[in-house]
Motif scaffolding. Structure first.
Motif, PDB file in Angstrom:
ATOM      1  N   LYS A 158       0.833  -1.210   0.000  1.00  0.00           N
ATOM      2  CA  LYS A 158       0.000   0.000   0.000  1.00  0.00           C
ATOM      3  C   LYS A 158       0.868   1.260   0.000  1.00  0.00           C
ATOM      4  O   LYS A 158       0.566   2.242  -0.675  1.00  0.00           O
ATOM      5  N   THR A 161       2.407   1.632  -3.502  1.00  0.00           N
ATOM      6  CA  THR A 161       1.378   2.033  -4.459  1.00  0.00           C
ATOM      7  C   THR A 161       1.033   3.508  -4.278  1.00  0.00           C
ATOM      8  O   THR A 161       0.902   4.263  -5.263  1.00  0.00           O
ATOM      9  N   ALA A 162       0.880   3.941  -3.032  1.00  0.00           N
ATOM     10  CA  ALA A 162       0.569   5.344  -2.751  1.00  0.00           C
ATOM     11  C   ALA A 162       1.710   6.254  -3.189  1.00  0.00           C
ATOM     12  O   ALA A 162       1.481   7.342  -3.741  1.00  0.00           O
ATOM     13  N   GLN A 164       3.832   5.676  -5.606  1.00  0.00           N
ATOM     14  CA  GLN A 164       3.822   5.710  -7.060  1.00  0.00           C
ATOM     15  C   GLN A 164       2.762   6.667  -7.580  1.00  0.00           C
ATOM     16  O   GLN A 164       2.996   7.416  -8.549  1.00  0.00           O
ATOM     17  N   GLU A 165       1.606   6.694  -6.940  1.00  0.00           N
ATOM     18  CA  GLU A 165       0.533   7.602  -7.353  1.00  0.00           C
ATOM     19  C   GLU A 165       0.923   9.065  -7.166  1.00  0.00           C
ATOM     20  O   GLU A 165       0.527   9.936  -7.944  1.00  0.00           O
ATOM     21  N   LYS A 166       1.713   9.330  -6.117  1.00  0.00           N
ATOM     22  CA  LYS A 166       2.161  10.703  -5.855  1.00  0.00           C
ATOM     23  C   LYS A 166       3.347  11.102  -6.729  1.00  0.00           C
ATOM     24  O   LYS A 166       3.656  12.289  -6.862  1.00  0.00           O
ATOM     25  N   PRO A 168       4.038  10.019 -10.279  1.00  0.00           N
ATOM     26  CA  PRO A 168       3.748   9.300 -11.532  1.00  0.00           C
ATOM     27  C   PRO A 168       4.874   9.344 -12.562  1.00  0.00           C
ATOM     28  O   PRO A 168       4.948   8.481 -13.437  1.00  0.00           O
ATOM     29  N   LYS A 171       8.831   5.880 -12.248  1.00  0.00           N
ATOM     30  CA  LYS A 171       8.245   4.546 -12.308  1.00  0.00           C
ATOM     31  C   LYS A 171       9.126   3.502 -11.625  1.00  0.00           C
ATOM     32  O   LYS A 171      10.284   3.301 -11.987  1.00  0.00           O
TER      33      LYS A 171
END
Length: 275
Positions: A158, A161-162, A164-166, A168, A171
């Motif tokens: 988690k 993933t969080a 990576q979202e912040k 973008p 990678k």
């Protein structure tokens, strides 16, 4: 004094003494009966956070904190046993256990299912473990690197993933797995080059493994910090237990007990990171 009066006074005295003993015994019995036994599941294989299988006295940071809490709450008798992660939360949900500890984060789903005291029991410092010559010091350095698979749906998955979202434009490849390979073996896989890095909370004893096995691996500064909490089976009766534990944890942080236990088990004061 007549014989009859002497006997009467003696009988009366014995009767009063008998009543006093009966009342004292009743009081002791009541006090003993009023102590509530609390069943606790601790992590079974997370040294130095907590370890000890069923039938073995749990050891580590969290068991020591639980003992310190119990010392402040004589109305309870804490009984601890080690349990696997899945058995902990299942047992807590069904009421087999009143309490579970295992480096748990606060999350909306857990807040709905369990009672969680406001005061944390500790802090989880997520770090990156890599070879000393890797040049990896932070999350962005993991671009193009082979990262040890993380538990599907777990805290590290988690977090990654969080992150990576912040970020973008940066990678990183995170693979989820349910293989459950012990982290000492994962550290060896980083050592032998199968993977470039391992991302884990530092309270699981990684440094002890690195030192004992003389691995050429370093830990980064924390890339994320999360408070960890006691989870309590949700029931009307346990609301008072949750409040009592919250108060005890506040006192143990204020008087330096948590800091001392942290130094004892982790070699650092994690309370400085507790929000």
């Amino acid at each position: 004094m007549s014989y009859i009066k002497s006997i009467s006074r003696r009988t009366f005295g014995l009767a009063v003494a008998g009543v006093a003993i009966a009342l004292a015994t009743a009081g002791a019995s009541y006090a003993q009966d009023s102590v509530r036994t609390i069943k606790i599941a601790t992590a079974a294989e997370s040294k130095p956070l907590s370890w000890g299988a069923i039938g073995v006295e749990p050891q580590g940071y969290e068991p020591d904190v639980l003992k310190a809490i119990n010392a402040k709450l004589p109305q309870y008798k804490f009984e601890m046993e080690g349990a696997a992660d899945i058995a902990q939360e299942t047992g807590l949900a069904t009421g087999k256990y009143d309490i579970a500890t295992g480096g748990y984060y606060r999350a909306p789903a857990r807040e709905k299912q369990f009672l969680i005291p406001e005061s944390p029991i500790g802090a989880s410092l997520i770090k990156i473990y890599s070879r000393k010559d890797s040049g990896i010091n932070e999350m962005k350095d993991l671009v193009g690197k082979k990262i040890v698979p993380v538990t599907a749906g777990g805290g590290i998955y988690k977090f990654a993933t969080a992150w990576q979202e912040k970020n973008p434009d940066t990678k990183i490849e995170i693979t989820a797995s349910s293989a459950g390979v012990p982290y000492p073996d994962r550290l060896k896989e980083v050592q032998n080059g199968k993977y470039d890095a391992l991302v884990l909370p530092s309270n699981l004893g990684e440094q002890t493994v690195i030192d004992n096995q003389k691995l050429d691996i370093k830990a980064s500064e924390p890339v994320s910090i999360n408070n960890t909490f006691v989870l309590i089976h949700r029931s009307e009766e346990n609301q008072a237990l949750s409040n009592d534990i919250d108060k005890a944890l506040k006192e143990l942080k204020a008087d330096g007990t948590l800091a001392k236990l942290s130094q004892k088990w982790f070699g650092e004061d994690i309370t400085t990171y507790m929000k």
